[in-house]
Design a protein around this motif. Structure first.
Motif, PDB file in Angstrom:
ATOM      1  N   UNK A 382       0.810  -1.218   0.000  1.00 14.10           N
ATOM      2  CA  UNK A 382       0.000   0.000   0.000  1.00 14.10           C
ATOM      3  C   UNK A 382       0.847   1.273   0.000  1.00 14.10           C
ATOM      4  N   UNK A 383       2.156   1.109  -0.038  1.00 20.22           N
ATOM      5  CA  UNK A 383       3.059   2.248   0.097  1.00 20.22           C
ATOM      6  C   UNK A 383       2.833   3.292  -0.991  1.00 20.22           C
ATOM      7  N   UNK A 386      -0.112   5.759  -0.551  1.00 17.40           N
ATOM      8  CA  UNK A 386       0.074   6.821   0.432  1.00 17.40           C
ATOM      9  C   UNK A 386       0.866   7.991  -0.149  1.00 17.40           C
ATOM     10  N   UNK A 387       1.756   7.724  -1.076  1.00 18.90           N
ATOM     11  CA  UNK A 387       2.612   8.784  -1.616  1.00 18.90           C
ATOM     12  C   UNK A 387       2.027   9.452  -2.858  1.00 18.90           C
ATOM     13  N   UNK A 388       0.807   9.086  -3.242  1.00 19.32           N
ATOM     14  CA  UNK A 388       0.189   9.692  -4.423  1.00 19.32           C
ATOM     15  C   UNK A 388       0.061  11.206  -4.299  1.00 19.32           C
ATOM     16  N   UNK A 389      -0.190  11.677  -3.074  1.00 15.54           N
ATOM     17  CA  UNK A 389      -0.396  13.121  -2.878  1.00 15.54           C
ATOM     18  C   UNK A 389       0.911  13.873  -2.626  1.00 15.54           C
ATOM     19  N   UNK A 390       2.019  13.149  -2.549  1.00 16.37           N
ATOM     20  CA  UNK A 390       3.307  13.769  -2.233  1.00 16.37           C
ATOM     21  C   UNK A 390       4.065  14.029  -3.538  1.00 16.37           C
ATOM     22  N   UNK A 391       4.458  15.274  -3.814  1.00 13.95           N
ATOM     23  CA  UNK A 391       5.199  15.575  -5.036  1.00 13.95           C
ATOM     24  C   UNK A 391       6.480  14.751  -5.143  1.00 13.95           C
ATOM     25  N   UNK A 392       6.878  14.456  -6.378  1.00 12.87           N
ATOM     26  CA  UNK A 392       8.025  13.591  -6.621  1.00 12.87           C
ATOM     27  C   UNK A 392       9.293  14.129  -5.971  1.00 12.87           C
ATOM     28  N   UNK A 393       9.507  15.423  -6.056  1.00 14.91           N
ATOM     29  CA  UNK A 393      10.726  15.997  -5.476  1.00 14.91           C
ATOM     30  C   UNK A 393      10.766  15.807  -3.963  1.00 14.91           C
ATOM     31  N   UNK A 397      13.568  13.823  -1.630  1.00 17.84           N
ATOM     32  CA  UNK A 397      14.179  14.439  -0.445  1.00 17.84           C
ATOM     33  C   UNK A 397      13.971  13.561   0.785  1.00 17.84           C
ATOM     34  N   UNK A 398      12.792  12.973   0.887  1.00 14.71           N
ATOM     35  CA  UNK A 398      12.495  12.103   2.028  1.00 14.71           C
ATOM     36  C   UNK A 398      13.395  10.867   2.002  1.00 14.71           C
ATOM     37  N   UNK A 399      13.633  10.330   0.813  1.00 16.49           N
ATOM     38  CA  UNK A 399      14.528   9.169   0.718  1.00 16.49           C
ATOM     39  C   UNK A 399      15.929   9.523   1.193  1.00 16.49           C
ATOM     40  N   UNK A 411      17.110  -2.611   3.001  1.00 17.67           N
ATOM     41  CA  UNK A 411      15.841  -2.395   2.310  1.00 17.67           C
ATOM     42  C   UNK A 411      16.099  -1.761   0.946  1.00 17.67           C
ATOM     43  N   UNK A 412      15.430  -2.292  -0.074  1.00 19.61           N
ATOM     44  CA  UNK A 412      15.640  -1.812  -1.439  1.00 19.61           C
ATOM     45  C   UNK A 412      15.166  -0.375  -1.594  1.00 19.61           C
ATOM     46  N   UNK A 413      15.840   0.336  -2.447  1.00 19.31           N
ATOM     47  CA  UNK A 413      15.415   1.692  -2.798  1.00 19.31           C
ATOM     48  C   UNK A 413      14.035   1.605  -3.441  1.00 19.31           C
ATOM     49  N   UNK A 414      13.039   2.388  -2.967  1.00 14.77           N
ATOM     50  CA  UNK A 414      11.669   2.277  -3.494  1.00 14.77           C
ATOM     51  C   UNK A 414      11.522   3.006  -4.840  1.00 14.77           C
ATOM     52  N   UNK A 415      12.051   2.385  -5.887  1.00  9.31           N
ATOM     53  CA  UNK A 415      12.074   3.032  -7.196  1.00  9.31           C
ATOM     54  C   UNK A 415      10.684   3.342  -7.717  1.00  9.31           C
ATOM     55  N   UNK A 416       9.687   2.528  -7.386  1.00  6.98           N
ATOM     56  CA  UNK A 416       8.331   2.779  -7.875  1.00  6.98           C
ATOM     57  C   UNK A 416       7.784   4.104  -7.354  1.00  6.98           C
ATOM     58  N   UNK A 417       8.313   4.562  -6.218  1.00  9.36           N
ATOM     59  CA  UNK A 417       7.883   5.826  -5.639  1.00  9.36           C
ATOM     60  C   UNK A 417       8.783   6.975  -6.076  1.00  9.36           C
ATOM     61  N   UNK A 418      10.041   6.694  -6.313  1.00  6.71           N
ATOM     62  CA  UNK A 418      11.021   7.754  -6.578  1.00  6.71           C
ATOM     63  C   UNK A 418      11.235   8.033  -8.066  1.00  6.71           C
ATOM     64  N   UNK A 419      10.735   7.180  -8.947  1.00  5.36           N
ATOM     65  CA  UNK A 419      11.018   7.356 -10.369  1.00  5.36           C
ATOM     66  C   UNK A 419       9.774   7.596 -11.211  1.00  5.36           C
ATOM     67  N   UNK A 420       8.679   7.946 -10.587  1.00  5.48           N
ATOM     68  CA  UNK A 420       7.449   8.166 -11.374  1.00  5.48           C
ATOM     69  C   UNK A 420       7.564   9.451 -12.206  1.00  5.48           C
TER      70      UNK A 420
END
Length: 420
Positions: A382-383, A386-393, A397-399, A411-420
């Motif tokens: 579900x990760x 939750x990040x749909x409303x958070x801008x990519x930049x 920064x959070x990562x 833990x793997x880098x969450x590319x699905x969240x960071x590379x959209x």
């Protein structure tokens, strides 16, 4: 001649009296020293179960306040003849105040029992890999983060408050909020026998209320060593870190943040609303005067969003005011894995297997079992939602803010969240 003889006798009498006086003073000093050595310097008596607290106050409890010598004895006994299967602690003394039912329920601890079935090779390999990764990341210059290269002596005392000690079994546990820490704190209470139930140590972890499990007075942590051991505190910490088994449990850093937000800001939590939610509402939601009560705020539909929470974490002003709260503070800042060589690194994602392996490693699987619990509803699947409303930049920064946790604990880098 008579004058000389008389003088000689006088000197003999005076000398004898002087020697007697020295002997009296010597034994007096010895008595004072013995009394000093046996003066209690440890925390007070064990705490009765809150449900029976009033009743226990009226009845003297069996466990006695430990002394300095008993502290040392408890420390030394952890390492004498391990693996014998013999109890290391005496049974509670019989008292007329203890009920017969309580005596019947008390089962003597059979410490140091060794599990006969070997641990599965894949579980052993899992731990070796996790520990090797910690060492490699800490030694690798490609990743830098605050406090990485400092020594254990350089860690401020106030930053050692998450390291719980159990001297009875030689265990150090670093707890990380939102990573099953309630149940592990319960287990530490059972192992240390610091909570009484009907006059005997509580043996059921799930019978310990949540508020008791999180009560600081129930746990002896490294930051309390100064009060007990004074100038010897830091040296004794190092001795215990060398001799004791040390463990922690971690979790995917972003999922842990989601879990913290859900727990502290989606419910009626007045403390977190007052301390943090109102700040988020004023800074990022244009609520100049948010309601004082969380009940009133929720009734009006006023509460921070997950985006507001991420903005709060990324805002430099946040840590200028005070360090991150423990529920979203980076795990490496809580447990110092580059200064403390952990013997076991558990993951919440493999909690049941890791818990069973750990209790066998600690040789306490005959004393306590990890409580079975429902699987956490905040899952990695579900990760992204939750990040749909958070801008990519902001996500990137959070990562960076939590990259050390991702890298240190595998833990793997969450590319699905960071590379959209």
């Amino acid at each position: 001649m008579m004058g000389t003889s008389r003088m000689f006798h006088i000197f003999v009498v005076l000398g004898s009296a002087f020697m007697i006086l020295l002997i009296i003073l010597y034994w007096k000093e010895v008595g004072v020293s013995r009394q000093y050595l046996h003066n209690p310097v440890s925390p007070g008596p064990k705490i009765a179960n809150p449900a029976q607290h009033q009743q226990q106050q009226q009845q003297p409890q069996t466990p006695q306040t430990p002394s300095f010598l008993s502290d040392i004895d408890a420390f030394v006994n952890q390492f004498l003849e391990p693996g014998t299967g013999e109890p290391t602690d005496p049974l509670p003394a019989e008292t007329s105040n203890q009920s017969e039912k309580a005596e019947e329920r008390y089962v003597p601890r059979q410490e140091w029992k060794i599990h006969l079935t070997p641990v599965a090779e894949d579980l052993r390999q899992r731990q070796e890999n996790r520990q090797r990764l910690l060492k490699d990341v800490c030694a690798n210059d490609s990743l830098s983060f605050p406090g990485k290269n400092r020594s254990f002596d350089d860690i401020p005392n106030k930053e050692l408050d998450h390291l719980i000690i159990d001297d009875r079994h030689g265990i150090v546990y670093c707890y990380v909020p939102k990573v099953a820490c309630t149940n592990w704190k319960r287990i530490m209470i059972v192992l240390s026998e610091s909570l009484l139930h009907h006059g005997v140590p509580q043996q059921d972890p799930l019978a310990i209320p949540i508020e008791v499990a999180h009560d600081d007075n129930m746990h002896f942590t490294f930051n309390k060593f100064w009060k007990r051991y004074g100038k010897f505190a830091r040296h004794l910490m190092k001795v215990k870190l060398k001799k004791y088994k040390k463990f922690l449990f971690v979790r995917d850093p972003f999922v842990r943040l989601i879990s913290a937000f859900r727990d502290k800001f989606e419910g009626l939590n007045q403390n977190f609303y007052q301390s943090f939610a109102k700040v988020m509402l004023r800074r990022y939601a244009n609520h100049t005067t948010p309601p004082d009560s969380v009940d009133e705020a929720f009734a009006m539909g006023v509460h921070p969003s997950f985006l507001h929470f991420i903005q709060f974490l990324l805002d430099p002003q946040t840590e200028k005011v005070s360090p991150f709260n423990e529920h979203w503070q980076q795990m490496y800042r809580l447990c110092h894995p580059c200064q403390i060589q952990y013997d076991f690194v558990g993951h919440l994602e493999t909690a049941e297997e890791d818990a069973e392996h750990l209790l066998r490693l600690l040789r306490v699987d005959n004393v306590v079992e990890f409580p079975k619990s429902h699987r956490n509803v905040t899952s990695t699947d579900l990760e992204s939602n939750w990040f749909d409303t958070v801008p990519l930049e902001m996500r990137r920064e959070l990562y960076k803010l939590y990259e050390a946790d991702f890298r240190l604990f595998g833990y793997d880098r969450p590319d699905s969240i960071l590379n959209e």
